[in-house]
Enzyme design. Structure first.
Site: not given
Length: 443
Positions: A25, A130, A340
């Site tokens: 990521d 994220h 996600s």
């Protein structure tokens, strides 16, 4: 760093039999209070500017930063640099999903998305938080270890700036465009293949990929390349053709990526364009292999998220991916929505399956995940299984495989563990409000 190492040493006994999830990521806050108890640590490496385990990666203590080629899996210099509006955006977006936002909140959000400076800040903020958010979901309520693999830099740079215009004079411009896309795809997947080899070396059981290039994101890349090659703006037909060509190249070269770690199950997010992956495609979600499973998003077990990509052929399973509360850097938390967030939910369960029976191969873990779903009518034409992951049933099936075949274990677990009760929400959120795209590999 000394403090975090001591915390990790204190949890070695806790982690001894746990499965490892590599979170590929945008970075991992390895100091976060939620991450520390489950943080993977390379037993063969110490932070001394040497490659102690001889794997070619110096100081890969908690993972590796492939974006900048070092052991810094997060850039802490971004902490405290973002305005409160970034978190406020996600808070209001969540309310809008459930029809609970006030008129003034909706008006604020609509104005903010018109501000190019805010959009730029949100891009950086999204990338920064994220990876940690995804990692938190992957380890929640488990002994799973989490390894940080930074693929996405916090600020993503353009890729097609260097395409020479003089090449456009060659006779077959579509052929040239296809070669350019193939070269770019091969280069990008080469990095991902290196990542897969890294995770294989460290025996990661599961790798989560909440990143990628959807069809709309591909068009932003390919339209620009088309203009350079053809000296004009593409028609809608040519735009779609070029984007499909690029996605196909990414998926083709992506086979090398997942093949480099055959003992790892790759869990990919389906994408947030609300489009059919069967028809339009997303990479790496459309890679098909025995050690790959692709995940669409739902709101709890109530309805399919309208932003989620879908596909009876290309999307395997669904999982909760709306308003998911998880960690973000700086010991903070945030509710975020997207495939996600659905993908690490499945990665979490996959690691629990592996822990229940370490002998299970990726293809068997995938079979258990897909064979133990709760069928839902609203998923019948959205995902291959027509169902949502059932954590308890999947883990029970995995435990049973210690004494019986996978097929029999799935059958028995389906009888032993009933589906949770659910109801269909009547709330409908505005379709104009969608989550950010998957964390992009490039723009």
């Amino acid at each position: 760093m000394k403090w975090i190492s001591l915390c990790v040493l204190a949890t070695i006994g806790f982690q001894a039999n746990a499965a490892t999830i590599a979170v590929i990521d945008s970075g991992l806050d390895y100091k976060h209070e939620m991450i520390v108890p489950n943080l993977w640590t390379n037993a063969g490496e110490v932070e001394d500017r040497r490659d102690n385990d001889g794997n070619g990666y110096q100081d890969d203590v908690h993972g590796w930063n492939f974006a900048e080629q070092n052991g810094n899996i997060i850039d802490y210099s971004y902490l405290g640099t973002f305005s409160p509006d970034c978190s406020k955006y996600f808070d209001i977006q969540g309310k809008m999903f459930l029809g609970q936002a006030t008129e003034s909140e909706i008006a604020w959000l609509k104005e903010k998305v018109k501000d190019p400076n805010f959009i730029k800040e949100m891009g950086k903020f999204g990338n920064f938080v994220h990876g940690t958010h995804v990692a938190g979901i992957s380890i929640r309520n488990t002994k799973n270890n989490v390894m940080g693999i930074k693929l996405i830099p916090t600020e993503v740079k353009p890729f097609f700036d260097g395409l020479a215009r003089n090449k456009a004079y060659q006779a077959d411009r579509w052929s040239l465009l296809e070669k350019a896309f193939d070269a770019l795809a091969a280069e990008q997947m080469k990095m991902l293949t290196d990542i897969a080899r890294f995770t294989a070396y460290h025996k990661a059981d599961v790798a989560n990929g909440s990143f990628g290039t959807g069809f709309n994101q591909a068009k932003m890349i390919t339209d620009n390349a088309y203009r350079i090659i053809f000296f004009k703006k593409p028609s809608e037909e040519d735009s779609n053709r070029a984007a499909a060509m690029f996605i196909a190249a990414m998926v083709k070269h992506g086979q090398n990526f997942v093949a480099a770690a055959p003992n790892t199950l790759f869990v990919f997010a389906a994408g947030n364009d609300g489009m059919s992956n069967d028809q339009f495609g997303t990479s790496p979600a459309n890679i098909k292999a025995d050690n790959v499973i692709t995940v669409g998003a739902t709101y709890k077990n109530e309805f399919f998220a309208p932003f989620s990509n879908y596909g009876k052929k290309m999307v395997d399973i669904a999982a909760p991916g709306m308003l998911i509360h998880s960690a973000i850097p700086g010991n903070e938390y945030l509710k975020v929505s997207g495939t996600s967030q659905a993908s690490p939910f499945v990665a979490n369960v996959a690691a629990q399956i592996k822990e229940a029976n370490p002998r299970l191969k990726p293809v068997e873990i995938k079979k258990i995940l897909m064979g133990t779903v709760d069928p839902k009518g609203f998923l019948a034409d959205k995902v291959a299984t027509g169902g949502i992951v059932n954590t308890e049933r999947a883990v029970v099936a995995a435990q049973m495989t210690n004494s019986m075949s996978v097929t029999e274990a799935i059958s028995r677990a389906k009888s032993a563990v009933k589906a949770p009760s659910s109801f269909r929400s009547e709330r409908v959120y505005p379709f104009s409000v969608v989550p950010m795209p998957l964390t992009p590999m490039f723009k």
